[in-house]
Write a protein that holds these residues in place. Structure first.
Motif, PDB file in Angstrom:
ATOM      1  N   LEU A 236       0.843  -1.196   0.000  1.00  0.00           N
ATOM      2  CA  LEU A 236       0.000   0.000   0.000  1.00  0.00           C
ATOM      3  C   LEU A 236       0.877   1.244   0.000  1.00  0.00           C
ATOM      4  O   LEU A 236       1.933   1.252   0.639  1.00  0.00           O
ATOM      5  CB  LEU A 236      -0.878   0.015   1.262  1.00  0.00           C
ATOM      6  N   LYS A 237       0.402   2.275  -0.726  1.00  0.00           N
ATOM      7  CA  LYS A 237       1.128   3.547  -0.657  1.00  0.00           C
ATOM      8  C   LYS A 237       0.195   4.617  -0.104  1.00  0.00           C
ATOM      9  O   LYS A 237      -1.015   4.573  -0.330  1.00  0.00           O
ATOM     10  CB  LYS A 237       1.688   3.942  -2.023  1.00  0.00           C
ATOM     11  N   TYR A 238       0.785   5.540   0.638  1.00  0.00           N
ATOM     12  CA  TYR A 238       0.010   6.632   1.237  1.00  0.00           C
ATOM     13  C   TYR A 238       0.836   7.910   1.120  1.00  0.00           C
ATOM     14  O   TYR A 238       2.020   7.915   1.468  1.00  0.00           O
ATOM     15  CB  TYR A 238      -0.277   6.325   2.714  1.00  0.00           C
ATOM     16  N   VAL A 239       0.203   8.964   0.633  1.00  0.00           N
ATOM     17  CA  VAL A 239       0.895  10.249   0.493  1.00  0.00           C
ATOM     18  C   VAL A 239       0.274  11.239   1.470  1.00  0.00           C
ATOM     19  O   VAL A 239      -0.950  11.279   1.654  1.00  0.00           O
ATOM     20  CB  VAL A 239       0.796  10.741  -0.974  1.00  0.00           C
ATOM     21  N   THR A 240       1.103  12.026   2.133  1.00  0.00           N
ATOM     22  CA  THR A 240       0.612  12.928   3.189  1.00  0.00           C
ATOM     23  C   THR A 240      -0.235  14.070   2.608  1.00  0.00           C
ATOM     24  O   THR A 240      -0.051  14.449   1.442  1.00  0.00           O
ATOM     25  CB  THR A 240       1.791  13.585   3.941  1.00  0.00           C
ATOM     26  N   PRO A 241      -1.121  14.648   3.436  1.00  0.00           N
ATOM     27  CA  PRO A 241      -1.923  15.783   2.961  1.00  0.00           C
ATOM     28  C   PRO A 241      -1.045  16.917   2.456  1.00  0.00           C
ATOM     29  O   PRO A 241      -1.321  17.506   1.401  1.00  0.00           O
ATOM     30  CB  PRO A 241      -2.699  16.221   4.208  1.00  0.00           C
ATOM     31  N   ALA A 242       0.028  17.227   3.192  1.00  0.00           N
ATOM     32  CA  ALA A 242       0.872  18.371   2.790  1.00  0.00           C
ATOM     33  C   ALA A 242       1.415  18.167   1.380  1.00  0.00           C
ATOM     34  O   ALA A 242       1.478  19.111   0.587  1.00  0.00           O
ATOM     35  CB  ALA A 242       2.015  18.559   3.780  1.00  0.00           C
TER      36      ALA A 242
END
Ligand code: ATP
Length: 379
Positions: A236-242
């Motif tokens: 899984l990949k997750y990118v931060t809100p910023a």
């Protein structure tokens, strides 16, 4: 790929050639064929190494599934034991050695002249390939001077750097066990993507631990995280809100170039991420930044068209061999039909050549030119 499939690679390559889905290239002594389109059993971005008896396949790097709601996504899909690594914001290369030459292929299967030029500054891979001649080392090249992207999450140094994150093997699909990569990287001092967490089990506390980590990454300006089951399985990949917000802001000047979905998907990711991580109080500031950046970005493109007759950005690179600059420009022009590159300046600096490459965005240029020129549109 199993042995049976490896054995029929010559006939699959022949079929791809007959169908016009191949492009032949060479680098020094090494010859290889890029697969330009999916078809038969070969996929775009795969590379067949040729000219050395039995051809060998450089497998494509597999796509990673994205989670937008971190806790819910991880609860539903995470498979322990799990490693959590930092997601590095750069470009993907698969590095192999073939006929004595080290080659670095981009996701599209192009040998990247920039990476090859700078590789000796980034890692010493000779002994690694002596020990593991079939290795396909997967790494991200990131940092200032990355010729593929100007806006990036957290820079690590003042130059490009290499971060190994996976090991694959010739003729074999999918990443190997991470322990194999750990061992090789430790032995040959190859820089690794930072290891952030290890979760032997996924329990009630795990979601909160991931959210805390995401907040920390967000605050540090890192791109995000990749969750990797140690025994194989869905990654899984997750990118931060910023970073989602920064991406929208950085590409605002390309509003006329990129599909609308590029912006809406990032906006949604940003909003879901910011709400989940309890950053609602920052929403007002985010709205203002977002609006300003989008408007400023498009205004910049319009100004460029009026002043210089084109929409463009300049990327500054540093290479060892002056000839790499020309090779890189030729490579960038070959790999895109909508971006046209040319060298604007170049100067010698010790053993390096510094160059500025101008990337002209063809779609926005003609669209904005036609609007500014008074063309009519039916909408
Ligand atoms: P995808 O095919 O997965 O949709 P993409 O080209 O759209 O990929 P991203 O959405 O940025 O790229 O995310 C996947 C990419 O992240 C990988 O292809 C790899 O280049 C990069 N990456 C950076 N750090 C890591 C890491 N630690 N582990 C795995 N991949 C990483």
């Amino acid at each position: 790929m199993g042995r049976a499939r490896a054995a029929d690679l010559p006939s699959r390559l022949e079929a791809a050639q007959a169908a016009g889905r191949t492009q032949h290239s060479r680098h020094g002594e090494a010859t290889y064929v890029r697969i330009t389109e999916d078809g038969g059993d070969l996929r775009r971005g795969e590379v067949v190494l040729t000219g050395g008896g039995t051809p060998r396949l450089v497998p494509s790097f597999p796509s990673i599934a994205r989670v937008v709601a971190l806790e819910a996504g991880a609860r539903a899909h995470a498979q322990a034991p799990l490693r959590v690594e930092e997601k590095i914001d750069g470009y993907n290369v698969r590095i192999v050695r073939w006929q004595g030459e080290v080659l670095a292929f981009t996701r599209g299967g192009f040998a990247c002249p920039f990476t090859l030029d700078r590789l000796s500054d980034l890692a010493d891979l000779e002994e690694l390939f002596e020990e593991a001649p079939d290795a396909v080392l997967c790494a991200e090249i990131a940092g200032p001077g990355n010729p593929y992207m100007t806006a990036q999450a957290r820079p690590y140094t003042d130059d490009v750097a290499l971060f190994a994150f996976d090991l694959m093997a010739l003729d074999d699909h999918g990443p190997r066990h991470l322990r194999e990569l750990d061992a090789l990287c430790a032995r040959y001092e190859v820089p690794r993507a930072p290891q952030l967490l290890r979760m032997p089990v996924y329990d009630e506390g795990s979601g909160a631990a991931l959210a805390t980590l995401a907040l920390d990454l967000d605050a540090r300006g890192a791109e995000g995280m990749i969750l990797k089951p140690e025994r194989g399985g869905l990654r899984l990949k997750y990118v931060t809100p910023a970073v989602n917000l920064a991406d929208i802001a950085a590409d605002g000047w390309l509003l006329a170039e990129l599909p609308g979905g590029f912006f809406t998907s990032r906006m949604l990711r940003f909003l879901i991420g910011a709400r989940e991580l309890g950053a609602r109080e920052r929403m007002r500031a985010f709205e203002i930044t977002l609006g300003r950046q989008l408007a400023a970005g498009l205004a910049r493109s319009l100004e460029q068209v009026q002043r210089d007759g084109k929409v463009y950005e300049d990327v500054a690179i540093r290479v060892r061999d002056p000839e790499t600059v020309n090779q890189l420009v030729a490579h960038l022009n070959r790999s895109s039909r909508v971006v046209k590159c040319q060298v604007v300046t170049r100067a010698r600096e010790g053993v390096y050549t510094r160059a500025v490459i101008r990337k002209q965005m063809m779609r926005s240029t003609s669209y904005l030119k036609s609007l500014l020129g008074g063309d009519t549109i039916i909408d």
